[in-house]
Design an enzyme around this catalytic site. Structure first.
Site, PDB file in Angstrom:
ATOM      1  N   GLU A  51     -68.807 -27.906   7.450  1.00 25.38           N
ATOM      2  CA  GLU A  51     -69.318 -28.997   6.610  1.00 25.38           C
ATOM      3  C   GLU A  51     -69.250 -28.647   5.128  1.00 25.38           C
ATOM      4  O   GLU A  51     -68.919 -29.494   4.294  1.00 25.38           O
ATOM      5  CB  GLU A  51     -70.747 -29.353   7.033  1.00 25.38           C
ATOM      6  CG  GLU A  51     -70.868 -29.846   8.464  1.00 25.38           C
ATOM      7  CD  GLU A  51     -69.972 -31.046   8.755  1.00 25.38           C
ATOM      8  OE1 GLU A  51     -69.739 -31.864   7.845  1.00 25.38           O
ATOM      9  OE2 GLU A  51     -69.505 -31.157   9.900  1.00 25.38           O
ATOM     10  N   GLU A  89     -60.257 -32.571   8.919  1.00 25.20           N
ATOM     11  CA  GLU A  89     -61.103 -31.870   9.878  1.00 25.20           C
ATOM     12  C   GLU A  89     -60.496 -30.520  10.251  1.00 25.20           C
ATOM     13  O   GLU A  89     -61.209 -29.510  10.348  1.00 25.20           O
ATOM     14  CB  GLU A  89     -61.302 -32.720  11.134  1.00 25.20           C
ATOM     15  CG  GLU A  89     -62.042 -34.036  10.897  1.00 25.20           C
ATOM     16  CD  GLU A  89     -63.463 -33.842  10.389  1.00 25.20           C
ATOM     17  OE1 GLU A  89     -63.983 -32.715  10.457  1.00 25.20           O
ATOM     18  OE2 GLU A  89     -64.059 -34.821   9.914  1.00 25.20           O
TER      19      GLU A  89
END
Length: 280
Positions: free
Chosen positions: A154, A210
């Site tokens: 993250e 991602e």
């Protein structure tokens, strides 16, 4: 009539060249020297279409609003909460390695909070605003190494400015090719933050984003002394817990099997960093 067509052709040609520059600039910004760790290239040139300060300011405001709402629902963990203290301790080890990936991170006012929610979710907004949902800790029973992999992932989104990049792409689409050259000259599309800032809490990243965050996050965790092999067990747990389909946190992510394969392929690049950190 011929001159108008020529002028139009010239404008189209300039716009085309600008678009091509946006696509090739990330390649030009890659490091020219070898470095230890993973290789993902430079940040996207599209991010430069939106001022970083405005994106971070918008994130700070939205994060504060989220915390206020959680407090009103008695869903914000107190500073004495054991799980929150655990998250903050892990963050303190990872954050010192953030600056290499983004010099702005040195001046970010980092925050880590825990929300009482069954969601299997976590995020880091631009400017270092981190939140974990209790569901991801409880449902997956994450070890510290696995928490570090999630947190590193993250944080990597923020360091690589994926939200800012998405806004820049939206800006480039919205303003049209005829104005693109002017935007490249000015470098300011502040209104985009107003138009798309509300998406920061729910923004969906591309599969490429991602995958990139997986690799950068794995390196961050390894440098902080957390075992990068935990990326494999993390995704095995994810797969076992969500056999019927991915949770919200994974809705646009690569499949568990593909990201496990990529993690395993890149372990030789980061395991030495982990082993060195453990000796220190």
């Amino acid at each position: 009539m011929g001159s108008r067509f020529l002028a139009s052709d010239r404008r189209t040609g300039v716009a085309t060249v600008c678009l091509r520059l946006l696509l090739v600039l990330p390649l030009a910004t890659q490091a020219v020297h070898a470095r230890e760790g993973v290789e993902v290239g430079g940040n996207s040139a599209f991010a430069k279409l939106v001022p970083a300060e405005q994106v971070e300011r918008s994130a700070t405001q939205q994060y504060a609003q989220m915390l206020s709402q959680a407090t009103s629902k008695n869903a914000l963990a107190s500073k004495d909460d054991a799980q929150l203290q655990r998250l903050r301790a892990i963050a303190r080890k990872i954050i010192p390695f953030a600056q290499e990936w983004n010099p702005r991170a040195k001046d970010w006012r980092w925050e880590v909070n825990l929300l009482d929610s069954k969601q299997v979710n976590a995020f880091c907004m631009p400017g270092g605003k981190i939140a974990f949902y209790s569901g991801i800790l409880q449902k997956l029973k994450l070890t510290d190494d696995e928490v570090a992999m999630v947190m590193g992932h993250e944080i990597a989104h923020a360091l690589r400015e994926h939200a800012r990049e998405r806004m820049g792409k939206n800006a480039a689409t919205g303003i049209g090719a005829s104005l693109l050259s002017q935007v490249l000259g000015l470098g300011q599309v502040g209104q985009t933050v107003t138009n798309y800032g509300a998406q920061l809490l729910t923004l969906e990243f591309s599969r490429e984003d991602e995958s990139e965050a997986d690799l950068v996050g794995m390196e961050l965790a390894a440098r902080a002394g957390y075992n990068p092999r935990a990326g494999v067990t993390l995704w095995q747990k994810m797969g076992a817990a969500n056999g019927s389909g991915p949770p919200q946190w994974l809705s646009t992510h690569p499949s568990g099997s593909s990201r496990i394969a990529e993690i395993e392929a890149n372990l030789p690049k980061v395991v030495p960093l982990y082993e060195r950190a453990k000796r220190q």
